[in-house]
Motif scaffolding. Structure first.
Motif, PDB file in Angstrom:
ATOM      1  N   LEU A  47       5.676   9.433   1.725  1.00 57.56           N
ATOM      2  CA  LEU A  47       4.227   9.342   1.933  1.00 57.56           C
ATOM      3  C   LEU A  47       3.487  10.354   1.063  1.00 57.56           C
ATOM      4  CD1 LEU A  47       3.995   8.827   5.802  1.00 57.56           C
ATOM      5  CD2 LEU A  47       4.012   7.114   3.971  1.00 57.56           C
ATOM      6  N   LEU A  59       3.200   8.696  -2.238  1.00 52.62           N
ATOM      7  CA  LEU A  59       2.150   7.680  -2.206  1.00 52.62           C
ATOM      8  C   LEU A  59       0.773   8.335  -2.289  1.00 52.62           C
ATOM      9  CD1 LEU A  59       1.388   4.680  -1.813  1.00 52.62           C
ATOM     10  CD2 LEU A  59       1.407   5.098   0.656  1.00 52.62           C
ATOM     11  N   GLU A  60       0.580   9.395  -1.519  1.00 52.36           N
ATOM     12  CA  GLU A  60      -0.687  10.118  -1.519  1.00 52.36           C
ATOM     13  C   GLU A  60      -0.999  10.693  -2.907  1.00 52.36           C
ATOM     14  OE1 GLU A  60      -2.559  13.590   1.295  1.00 52.36           O
ATOM     15  OE2 GLU A  60      -0.660  14.028   0.280  1.00 52.36           O
ATOM     16  N   TYR A 116      -1.953   7.997  -5.498  1.00 53.03           N
ATOM     17  CA  TYR A 116      -3.312   7.549  -5.176  1.00 53.03           C
ATOM     18  C   TYR A 116      -4.345   8.561  -5.658  1.00 53.03           C
ATOM     19  CZ  TYR A 116      -7.220   5.918  -2.272  1.00 53.03           C
ATOM     20  OH  TYR A 116      -8.443   5.449  -1.825  1.00 53.03           O
ATOM     21  N   SER A 127      10.833   6.682  -5.891  1.00 51.24           N
ATOM     22  CA  SER A 127      10.181   6.742  -4.575  1.00 51.24           C
ATOM     23  C   SER A 127       9.184   5.602  -4.402  1.00 51.24           C
ATOM     24  CB  SER A 127       9.466   8.087  -4.412  1.00 51.24           C
ATOM     25  OG  SER A 127      10.388   9.155  -4.409  1.00 51.24           O
ATOM     26  N   LEU A 128       8.438   5.300  -5.480  1.00 53.78           N
ATOM     27  CA  LEU A 128       7.472   4.204  -5.415  1.00 53.78           C
ATOM     28  C   LEU A 128       8.175   2.876  -5.162  1.00 53.78           C
ATOM     29  CD1 LEU A 128       4.627   3.058  -5.639  1.00 53.78           C
ATOM     30  CD2 LEU A 128       4.889   3.049  -8.131  1.00 53.78           C
ATOM     31  N   LEU A 145       9.027   2.682  -1.549  1.00 53.19           N
ATOM     32  CA  LEU A 145       7.815   2.410  -0.776  1.00 53.19           C
ATOM     33  C   LEU A 145       7.431   0.935  -0.862  1.00 53.19           C
ATOM     34  CD1 LEU A 145       5.813   5.586  -1.779  1.00 53.19           C
ATOM     35  CD2 LEU A 145       6.310   4.923   0.584  1.00 53.19           C
ATOM     36  N   ARG A 146       7.570   0.352  -2.047  1.00 55.98           N
ATOM     37  CA  ARG A 146       7.245  -1.065  -2.219  1.00 55.98           C
ATOM     38  C   ARG A 146       8.142  -1.946  -1.360  1.00 55.98           C
ATOM     39  NH1 ARG A 146       6.316  -0.572  -8.802  1.00 55.98           N
ATOM     40  NH2 ARG A 146       4.022  -0.441  -8.710  1.00 55.98           N
ATOM     41  N   LEU A 159       1.665  -2.063  -3.929  1.00 58.72           N
ATOM     42  CA  LEU A 159       0.964  -0.805  -3.639  1.00 58.72           C
ATOM     43  C   LEU A 159       0.035  -0.351  -4.766  1.00 58.72           C
ATOM     44  CD1 LEU A 159       3.781   1.216  -1.840  1.00 58.72           C
ATOM     45  CD2 LEU A 159       1.940  -0.133  -0.812  1.00 58.72           C
ATOM     46  N   PRO A 196      -4.834   1.167  -6.857  1.00 60.78           N
ATOM     47  CA  PRO A 196      -4.274   0.817  -5.540  1.00 60.78           C
ATOM     48  C   PRO A 196      -4.613  -0.604  -5.129  1.00 60.78           C
ATOM     49  CG  PRO A 196      -6.192   2.244  -5.295  1.00 60.78           C
ATOM     50  CD  PRO A 196      -5.869   2.201  -6.760  1.00 60.78           C
ATOM     51  N   THR A 216      -2.817  -0.656   0.033  1.00 56.37           N
ATOM     52  CA  THR A 216      -2.795   0.797  -0.147  1.00 56.37           C
ATOM     53  C   THR A 216      -4.118   1.417   0.300  1.00 56.37           C
ATOM     54  OG1 THR A 216      -1.290   0.571  -2.018  1.00 56.37           O
ATOM     55  CG2 THR A 216      -2.464   2.657  -1.816  1.00 56.37           C
ATOM     56  N   MET A 250      -4.191   4.359   3.161  1.00 56.62           N
ATOM     57  CA  MET A 250      -4.391   5.748   2.765  1.00 56.62           C
ATOM     58  C   MET A 250      -5.156   6.616   3.763  1.00 56.62           C
ATOM     59  SD  MET A 250      -2.616   6.659   0.380  1.00 56.62           S
ATOM     60  CE  MET A 250      -3.301   8.307   0.506  1.00 56.62           C
TER      61      MET A 250
END
Length: 297
Positions: A8, A11-12, A15, A37-38, A41-42, A49, A59, A63, A67
């Protein structure tokens, strides 16, 4: 299924920084690690995302919906960890990013630096310009810790505190014929330099228009410092915030006079994410900014 909270954070960061390269720098990781990591997450969210548009990762709708909640919970976790230990500014090794308008940056940063140097020598301060329409997103994403600007509309996730009223004054060159007595009719008859950023409208011109009056604008600048330099070498007038104008009068051959037109003072406020309301570092930073702002008035 076990979930890695660090995903996360990735992801943050993507973004907030607009891409894998920026996220890697911010998190001190390699680009392949961010990409890995992305991809995880996908798989977890069943969504791309982010999609590439030019040099930025934009995004997706999912996403954007995720967020606010992710940022809120990550901020809460950070605050909980930091609250375990007693906050001591002298021991804090952190980076704080603050959004300033250029005119506030020039008068506040020198004071802030003096306080930070004496209280928290390990702290690094980053100043950024944040468009007013982007304040919510930047604070919620964690890209910015604090924003100081004129009063603006924010949603329920953002807290704010009033700092002071911003009073406007008139700046003229030293020796200007109107420096001894500046009347309303002389003010309106003179040629002016206006400072407007990003295609906005000067509040003073809006007020004059409501009263059926207008002034002649000879030049529109993006920054007050440039406008002060223009005024210092001409007979044009500039309407500027008092704190900035007084600071510039010590550096340039200009004088400051009261505005001969009644203009409602503008509110200057401080904005931060509600999840960081009790964060020790944030509270210290907000107190420092409040102190610095009132010292430079």
């Amino acid at each position: 299924m076990r979930f890695d909270v660090n995903l996360l954070k990735v992801l943050e960061s993507i973004y907030a920084n607009g891409g894998i390269t920026g996220a890697a720098k911010a998190l001190h990781l390699t680009q392949p690690a961010i990409t890995h990591s992305l991809n995880r997450l996908r798989e977890i969210f069943g969504d791309p995302l982010f999609v590439r548009q030019g040099n930025r990762m934009v995004p997706t709708f999912k996403t954007q919906a995720l967020m606010p909640k992710i940022a809120f919970h990550l901020s809460g976790l950070r605050a909980a960890v930091e609250a375990v230990e007693e906050f001591d500014p002298a021991q804090v090794d952190a980076v704080f990013t603050v959004g300033f308008r250029d005119v506030l940056e020039s008068v506040m940063l020198p004071v802030l630096v003096r306080h930070i140097t004496s209280q928290a020598p390990k702290v690094k301060l980053i100043s950024r310009r944040v468009p007013r329409e982007d304040v919510d997103r930047q604070l919620v994403s964690g890209a910015i810790d604090l924003v100081i600007d004129r009063s603006t509309h924010t949603d329920s996730r953002i807290n704010s505190a009033f700092l002071a009223h911003e009073t406007m004054v008139v700046v003229l060159r030293a020796g200007h014929p109107l420096a001894d007595e500046l009347r309303t009719r002389d003010f309106l008859a003179a040629k002016h330099v206006s400072v407007v950023s990003q295609g906005g409208t000067d509040p003073l011109d809006q007020l004059l228009a409501e009263g059926g009056k207008a002034r002649e604008i000879g030049m529109v600048c993006q920054h007050y410092f440039s406008a002060c330099q223009v005024v210092a070498g001409s007979d044009w007038l500039l309407t500027a915030p008092a704190a900035f104008a007084n600071a510039m009068s010590a550096l340039l051959p200009i004088v400051v006079r009261p505005l001969p037109i009644r203009l409602k003072p503008l509110r200057i406020e401080m904005y931060w994410h509600a999840a960081l309301d009790e964060d020790p570092g944030q509270r210290w930073l907000r107190g420092l900014v409040t102190q610095a702002y009132h010292q430079q008035l």
